[in-house]
Design an enzyme around this catalytic site. Sequence first.
Site, mmCIF file in Angstrom:
data_model
loop_
_atom_site.group_PDB
_atom_site.id
_atom_site.type_symbol
_atom_site.label_atom_id
_atom_site.label_comp_id
_atom_site.label_asym_id
_atom_site.label_seq_id
_atom_site.Cartn_x
_atom_site.Cartn_y
_atom_site.Cartn_z
ATOM 1 N N TYR A 132 43.223 42.143 116.794
ATOM 2 C CA TYR A 132 42.153 40.728 116.346
ATOM 3 C C TYR A 132 41.322 40.828 118.273
ATOM 4 O O TYR A 132 40.153 39.962 118.051
ATOM 5 C CB TYR A 132 42.779 39.493 115.721
ATOM 6 N N LYS A 173 54.278 48.884 111.314
ATOM 7 C CA LYS A 173 53.671 50.487 110.928
ATOM 8 C C LYS A 173 54.124 51.371 111.530
ATOM 9 O O LYS A 173 53.444 51.931 111.958
ATOM 10 C CB LYS A 173 52.805 50.486 109.812
ATOM 11 N N ASP A 192 53.363 47.747 104.666
ATOM 12 C CA ASP A 192 53.406 48.246 102.935
ATOM 13 C C ASP A 192 54.934 47.681 101.837
ATOM 14 O O ASP A 192 54.174 47.170 100.837
ATOM 15 C CB ASP A 192 52.295 49.287 102.448
ATOM 16 N N ASP A 199 48.795 38.081 109.218
ATOM 17 C CA ASP A 199 47.388 37.200 108.204
ATOM 18 C C ASP A 199 47.416 37.612 106.377
ATOM 19 O O ASP A 199 47.424 37.252 106.059
ATOM 20 C CB ASP A 199 45.933 37.779 108.964
ATOM 21 N N ASP A 202 49.084 35.090 103.753
ATOM 22 C CA ASP A 202 48.557 34.683 102.088
ATOM 23 C C ASP A 202 49.254 35.362 101.097
ATOM 24 O O ASP A 202 49.037 34.034 100.217
ATOM 25 C CB ASP A 202 47.060 35.636 102.533
HETATM 26 C C1 IPM Z 1 44.102 32.732 109.307
HETATM 27 C C2 IPM Z 1 42.305 32.911 108.630
HETATM 28 C C3 IPM Z 1 42.038 33.245 110.232
HETATM 29 C C4 IPM Z 1 42.278 34.606 110.774
HETATM 30 C C5 IPM Z 1 40.467 33.119 110.214
HETATM 31 C C6 IPM Z 1 39.630 32.044 109.343
HETATM 32 C C7 IPM Z 1 39.789 34.202 111.785
HETATM 33 O O1 IPM Z 1 42.161 34.155 108.061
HETATM 34 O O2 IPM Z 1 44.116 32.286 109.309
HETATM 35 O O3 IPM Z 1 44.413 33.084 108.309
HETATM 36 O O4 IPM Z 1 42.197 35.789 109.952
HETATM 37 O O5 IPM Z 1 43.074 34.294 111.209
HETATM 38 MG MG MG Z 2 44.216 34.232 106.974
#
Ligand code: IPM
Ligand code: MG
Length: 370
Positions: A143, A194, A227, A251, A255
Amino acid sequence: MTKNFKLLLLAGDGIGAEVMRETRRVIQWLGKHRGIVFEMDEDLIGGCAFDAHGHPAPHSMITKALAADAVLLGAVGGPKWAEVDYAHRPEQGLLDVRKALGLFANLRPAICFDALKGASSLKPELVSGLDILIVRELIGGIYFGEPAGIEDLGNGQRRGVNTQVYTTAEIERVARVAFDLAVKRNGRLTSVDKANVMVSGLLWREEVQKIGEADYPHVKLDHMYADNCAMQLVRAPKQFDVIVTDNLFGDLLSDAAAMLTGSLGMLPSASLGAADESGRAHALYEPVHGSAPDIAGQGKANPIAMILSFVMALRYSFDRQEEADLIDKAVRNVLSQGHRTADIADTEESPLSTTAMGDAILNEMNVLNV
Ligand code: IPM
Ligand code: MG
């Protein structure tokens, strides 16, 4: 003299303002019924800050964030800013705040609320009782790594570069947060990388292993490739307790973990910096969900993730476990009683508005506060 807690509220874009409004009521309730007075200030971040000041994270806001005991953030972004130049897109505002406050440890719990286990995309028995915690490194890795950019090679060819990079110190500080949390929970930690492909991952694995052996001999530490971790999360998520991983894998995996609880709209997160000599650390709390521009301004958003983000602030920044437990319990009770906003409602139910969900939670807090 009792010190008031200083909170900065950054509602941001989309549904941010609506969910923040309900959270503010919860905060005010604590002042009235528990004598915990928060000094609240507010400011802009993301697209709305760009509109007002030409930058998604203006200096004046960062200064306030640095002075606050904790920052509560709603959400950033939306189609309105799709054409804004890359350096000024709303998401950059979020990255800037994380970096400016040194928020290297991002805690993302994935909890399956009992009342909602049917809402998961996985079979209820796979997620029932699920309670895992992903600790994501938040201000390093690909990032923020240099070099980064798009370069023109001529002949109509371009080259896009991002750099995955970690140092021992960056790995160590986030690993220690994860180990400490594992000790407080069930004593198990899975470190995800990884290492079979990336040397930065190899370093990650070696450093985490070293810290485990030296300082956390009682934590059961495993290493897993990213993975495989993605696969295991959707196969048998309850095998995990605490997961620690880098910025990008964190990230993605957070999710996936959030979705399999069936409660994506309900999950909070905490981003923490290093404590100074007085024990004070910068901290930012935000829901895992985004700005949901499709329903913004309609009173449909679920305020629970934002309210639970404030609950995390009570736990991690303000050490008010009793009040945190009370609000947590109120949320669970409200769900068990069948109250639902549209995102978690069955199709035949008529869902509660954002404010009505806030009312239900405040009512339940009054009931519990005897
Ligand atoms: C998160 C989001 C952010 C990230 C974006 C909005 C920059 O996806 O907080 O997970 O990638 O960190
Ligand atoms: Mg995210």
